[in-house]
Design a protein around this motif. Structure first.
Motif, mmCIF file in Angstrom:
data_model
loop_
_atom_site.group_PDB
_atom_site.id
_atom_site.type_symbol
_atom_site.label_atom_id
_atom_site.label_comp_id
_atom_site.label_asym_id
_atom_site.label_seq_id
_atom_site.Cartn_x
_atom_site.Cartn_y
_atom_site.Cartn_z
ATOM 1 N N GLN A 69 9.343 -13.103 2.634
ATOM 2 C CA GLN A 69 9.112 -11.815 1.149
ATOM 3 C C GLN A 69 10.563 -11.446 0.925
ATOM 4 O OE1 GLN A 69 7.116 -13.883 -0.686
ATOM 5 N NE2 GLN A 69 5.937 -14.612 0.304
ATOM 6 N N THR A 70 10.884 -11.018 -0.320
ATOM 7 C CA THR A 70 11.458 -9.946 -0.427
ATOM 8 C C THR A 70 10.751 -8.830 -0.487
ATOM 9 O OG1 THR A 70 12.867 -11.422 -1.691
ATOM 10 C CG2 THR A 70 13.050 -9.252 -2.619
ATOM 11 N N PRO A 71 11.574 -7.492 -0.092
ATOM 12 C CA PRO A 71 11.090 -6.178 -0.561
ATOM 13 C C PRO A 71 11.433 -5.551 -2.059
ATOM 14 C CG PRO A 71 13.042 -6.044 0.723
ATOM 15 C CD PRO A 71 12.719 -7.808 0.307
ATOM 16 N N CYS B 47 1.047 -0.640 0.284
ATOM 17 C CA CYS B 47 -0.378 -0.216 0.028
ATOM 18 C C CYS B 47 1.039 1.314 0.231
ATOM 19 C CB CYS B 47 -0.795 0.362 0.702
ATOM 20 S SG CYS B 47 -0.164 0.068 2.669
ATOM 21 N N GLY B 48 1.977 1.237 0.473
ATOM 22 C CA GLY B 48 3.102 2.749 0.274
ATOM 23 C C GLY B 48 2.551 3.235 1.449
ATOM 24 N N ARG B 49 1.790 3.030 2.290
ATOM 25 C CA ARG B 49 1.177 3.562 3.343
ATOM 26 C C ARG B 49 1.504 3.375 5.607
ATOM 27 N NH1 ARG B 49 -4.623 4.582 0.340
ATOM 28 N NH2 ARG B 49 -3.256 5.503 -1.605
ATOM 29 N N CYS B 50 1.427 2.003 5.184
ATOM 30 C CA CYS B 50 1.348 1.680 6.867
ATOM 31 C C CYS B 50 2.721 1.724 7.002
ATOM 32 C CB CYS B 50 0.603 0.297 6.651
ATOM 33 S SG CYS B 50 2.125 -1.119 5.118
ATOM 34 N N ARG B 51 2.575 1.017 8.699
ATOM 35 C CA ARG B 51 4.560 0.910 8.861
ATOM 36 C C ARG B 51 5.457 0.249 8.080
ATOM 37 N NH1 ARG B 51 5.547 -0.443 15.290
ATOM 38 N NH2 ARG B 51 7.819 -0.375 14.816
ATOM 39 N N THR B 52 5.003 -0.570 7.829
ATOM 40 C CA THR B 52 6.405 -1.471 7.513
ATOM 41 C C THR B 52 6.776 -1.371 5.540
ATOM 42 O OG1 THR B 52 4.649 -3.135 6.503
ATOM 43 C CG2 THR B 52 6.005 -3.273 8.659
ATOM 44 N N CYS B 53 5.651 -0.504 4.795
ATOM 45 C CA CYS B 53 5.409 0.136 3.629
ATOM 46 C C CYS B 53 6.406 1.067 3.995
ATOM 47 C CB CYS B 53 4.538 0.423 3.151
ATOM 48 S SG CYS B 53 3.909 -0.677 2.074
ATOM 49 N N LYS C 42 9.912 -2.384 4.270
ATOM 50 C CA LYS C 42 9.510 -3.421 3.878
ATOM 51 C C LYS C 42 8.198 -3.931 3.551
ATOM 52 C CE LYS C 42 12.007 -3.626 9.235
ATOM 53 N NZ LYS C 42 11.654 -3.222 10.056
ATOM 54 N N THR C 43 8.010 -4.292 1.741
ATOM 55 C CA THR C 43 7.199 -3.985 1.116
ATOM 56 C C THR C 43 7.041 -5.827 0.869
ATOM 57 O OG1 THR C 43 8.850 -3.674 -0.885
ATOM 58 C CG2 THR C 43 7.115 -1.693 0.187
ATOM 59 N N GLY C 44 7.197 -6.707 1.190
ATOM 60 C CA GLY C 44 7.311 -7.294 1.576
ATOM 61 C C GLY C 44 6.397 -8.398 3.093
ATOM 62 N N ILE C 45 5.753 -7.078 3.491
ATOM 63 C CA ILE C 45 4.855 -7.814 4.360
ATOM 64 C C ILE C 45 3.845 -6.567 5.533
ATOM 65 C CG2 ILE C 45 6.139 -9.580 6.007
ATOM 66 C CD1 ILE C 45 7.591 -6.783 7.708
ATOM 67 N N CYS C 46 3.708 -5.653 4.273
ATOM 68 C CA CYS C 46 2.699 -4.688 3.863
ATOM 69 C C CYS C 46 1.513 -5.013 4.802
ATOM 70 C CB CYS C 46 2.106 -4.556 2.416
ATOM 71 S SG CYS C 46 0.810 -3.345 2.896
ATOM 72 N N ASN D 78 -3.648 -7.266 3.026
ATOM 73 C CA ASN D 78 -4.034 -8.650 3.123
ATOM 74 C C ASN D 78 -4.653 -9.260 4.309
ATOM 75 O OD1 ASN D 78 -4.440 -11.946 3.014
ATOM 76 N ND2 ASN D 78 -2.110 -12.037 3.067
ATOM 77 N N GLU D 79 -6.260 -9.353 4.479
ATOM 78 C CA GLU D 79 -6.701 -10.051 6.060
ATOM 79 C C GLU D 79 -6.220 -10.561 6.659
ATOM 80 O OE1 GLU D 79 -10.866 -10.415 5.915
ATOM 81 O OE2 GLU D 79 -11.048 -7.767 4.795
ATOM 82 N N GLY D 80 -5.878 -11.474 6.150
ATOM 83 C CA GLY D 80 -5.047 -13.282 7.167
ATOM 84 C C GLY D 80 -3.871 -12.682 7.588
ATOM 85 N N ARG D 81 -3.208 -12.260 6.876
ATOM 86 C CA ARG D 81 -1.898 -11.977 7.266
ATOM 87 C C ARG D 81 -1.505 -10.420 6.560
ATOM 88 N NH1 ARG D 81 1.115 -17.615 5.148
ATOM 89 N NH2 ARG D 81 1.738 -16.598 3.024
ATOM 90 N N ALA D 82 0.481 -10.167 7.341
ATOM 91 C CA ALA D 82 1.570 -9.569 6.713
ATOM 92 C C ALA D 82 1.724 -9.774 5.234
ATOM 93 C CB ALA D 82 1.947 -9.222 7.198
ATOM 94 N N GLY D 83 1.482 -9.050 4.831
ATOM 95 C CA GLY D 83 2.386 -9.634 3.269
ATOM 96 C C GLY D 83 1.035 -10.008 2.086
ATOM 97 N N GLY D 84 1.064 -9.528 0.778
ATOM 98 C CA GLY D 84 0.054 -9.416 -0.175
ATOM 99 C C GLY D 84 1.282 -9.982 -1.511
ATOM 100 N N ALA D 85 0.187 -10.778 -2.390
ATOM 101 C CA ALA D 85 1.019 -11.286 -3.559
ATOM 102 C C ALA D 85 0.395 -11.623 -4.612
ATOM 103 C CB ALA D 85 1.720 -12.001 -3.553
ATOM 104 N N TYR D 86 0.386 -10.984 -6.238
ATOM 105 C CA TYR D 86 -1.063 -11.586 -6.602
ATOM 106 C C TYR D 86 -0.479 -13.446 -7.395
ATOM 107 C CZ TYR D 86 -0.030 -6.247 -8.047
ATOM 108 O OH TYR D 86 0.565 -5.098 -7.479
#
Length: 410
Positions: A337-339, A98-104, A108-112, A116-124
């Protein structure tokens, strides 16, 4: 509205090219978004991570549209997209962020934390990664486009190097991340576990970072031969000689400075156990050969659930790791996950200025969208190739140029 087709997982060992919905500017919950774009996919790659799902080694549902390694042309934009325009050729990090949360904000974009409602991090196109539709398709939607997308500065130049640049979405940054987190630098001795595409990308990355010696270990002779083709030393893990003995034969000492795990949870034992699955084999072997105080980069995938494992503990993501050995040697282990956004711009420059030939290192083969199921089958058989899907036949053919050069030399 244009039609769309994509590669769909239909059950263990099965993928099909099917008609799928044309992408809309909506999130997985169906909410309209204004920060996304629709891309016409120029190239999209088959990843070893995809194979874990296709083998039935995850909880991926039937009907999942696969693909997280995407390069494409912007054809539609949401109203809030400011820094892109139609016609731009862009690389899509496999991380949805998202570019907006703490980890982004910490890159640490691999754990946005929001996609993802289930856990940190999203992917296509990946199980448990937020429900974002995959990009092994003709068209795909990318959210938070201004933050996520890397625009190539010169479209024509980019198309000339598309075989290399398509690696920026995942495999090249992932291999590079593994090398960086393993502490690779000038003069380092490096061991890379696994000669699949990620392992080969990690080996090329270690060379780019100035390693003195890069050793690649695998059980696949064709993949090991390809690693040697661009200057790597190799060890054959099917031999009776132990990994330590083979490292000693190459370096004169039984240890290396830096280690990179590019195998992950579907690991096998060594020597006489090379055909037996031993989920923690790679991690334990790396702790044995890495010097005291050294680091181990782990870009290889480890899952929270492995329903296909014969090991009951591994089915729940638990492995028999010799953590005490790593603790005693003061090892640093780096996982996750790689950022991609931390690396892709610099790696793009390295490609554009001919400092690395990543497509050659991973042995790219371009295939059509219709040939994707065949590509999955070949990849699963262990061929020394990285398959790049060409949905719209936009990737230029370089073979005539290669033949011309050979003719000139003659």
């Amino acid at each position: 509205m244009a039609d769309n087709r994509g590669v769909v997982y239909t059950g263990p060992g099965k993928v099909e090219v099917q008609n799928i919905a044309f992408p809309e500017l909506k999130n997985p919950k169906g909410k309209k978004i204004t920060h996304g774009v629709v891309l016409k996919v120029v190239s999209t790659n088959i990843c070893g991570s995809d194979q874990h799902m296709v083998r039935g080694r995850t909880t991926a549902p039937s009907g999942l549209v696969l693909g997280h390694e995407i390069t494409g042309e912007v054809i539609e934009m949401g109203a809030d997209v400011e820094f892109l325009k139609k016609g731009d050729l862009v690389s899509v990090p496999f991380n949805v962020a998202c570019g907006r949360c703490r980890t982004c904000r910490e890159m640490k974009t691999g754990i946005c934390l929001t996609v993802n409602e289930g856990r940190a991090g999203g992917a296509y196109g990946y199980v448990d990664m937020g429900g974002w539709i995959g990009g092994q398709a003709e068209y795909v939607m990318v959210p938070y486009a201004d933050f996520n997308l890397l625009r190539f500065p010169d479209k024509d130049q980019a198309m000339e190097k598309i075989r290399d640049l398509t690696m920026l979405s995942d495999i090249f940054p992932t291999g590079f991340h593994g090398a960086v987190k393993a502490g690779v630098g000038p003069g380092a001795t490096v061991y890379v576990a696994g000669a699949g595409p990620v392992g080969l990308a990690a080996a090329a990355s270690a060379q780019l970072l100035g390693a003195a010696v890069v050793i690649v270990g695998d059980m696949n002779k064709a993949r090991l031969a390809h690693a040697r083709s661009f200057g790597c030393e190799t060890v054959d893990l099917t031999l009776d000689a132990t990994l330590t003995e083979q490292i000693t034969q190459i370096l004169g000492v039984p240890e290396i400075d830096c280690a990179i795990d590019c195998v992950g949870f579907e690991a096998s034992g060594h020597g006489t156990d090379s055909k037996t699955e031993v989920p923690a084999a790679v991690l334990n072997s790396l702790m044995e050969i890495t010097r005291a105080g050294g680091s181990i980069g782990i870009p290889g995938l480890y899952v929270t659930e492995d329903p296909g494992s014969k090991d009951k503990a591994a089915q729940k993501g638990s492995l028999s790791i010799r953590f005490g050995l790593g603790w005693a040697k003061s090892h640093s282990l780096h996982t996750g996950q790689t950022p991609v956004l931390s690396y892709n711009r610099q790696l793009m420059q390295a490609i554009l200025y001919d400092k690395v030939q990543i497509a050659k290192a991973v042995n790219v083969e371009v295939i059509s969208l219709d040939d994707a199921p065949k590509g999955y089958a070949e990849f699963d058989s262990g061929v020394a190739k990285k398959f790049v899907i060409n949905p719209h036949n936009l990737i230029p053919d370089v073979k005539p140029k290669a033949k011309k050069k050979e003719k000139e030399k003659a």
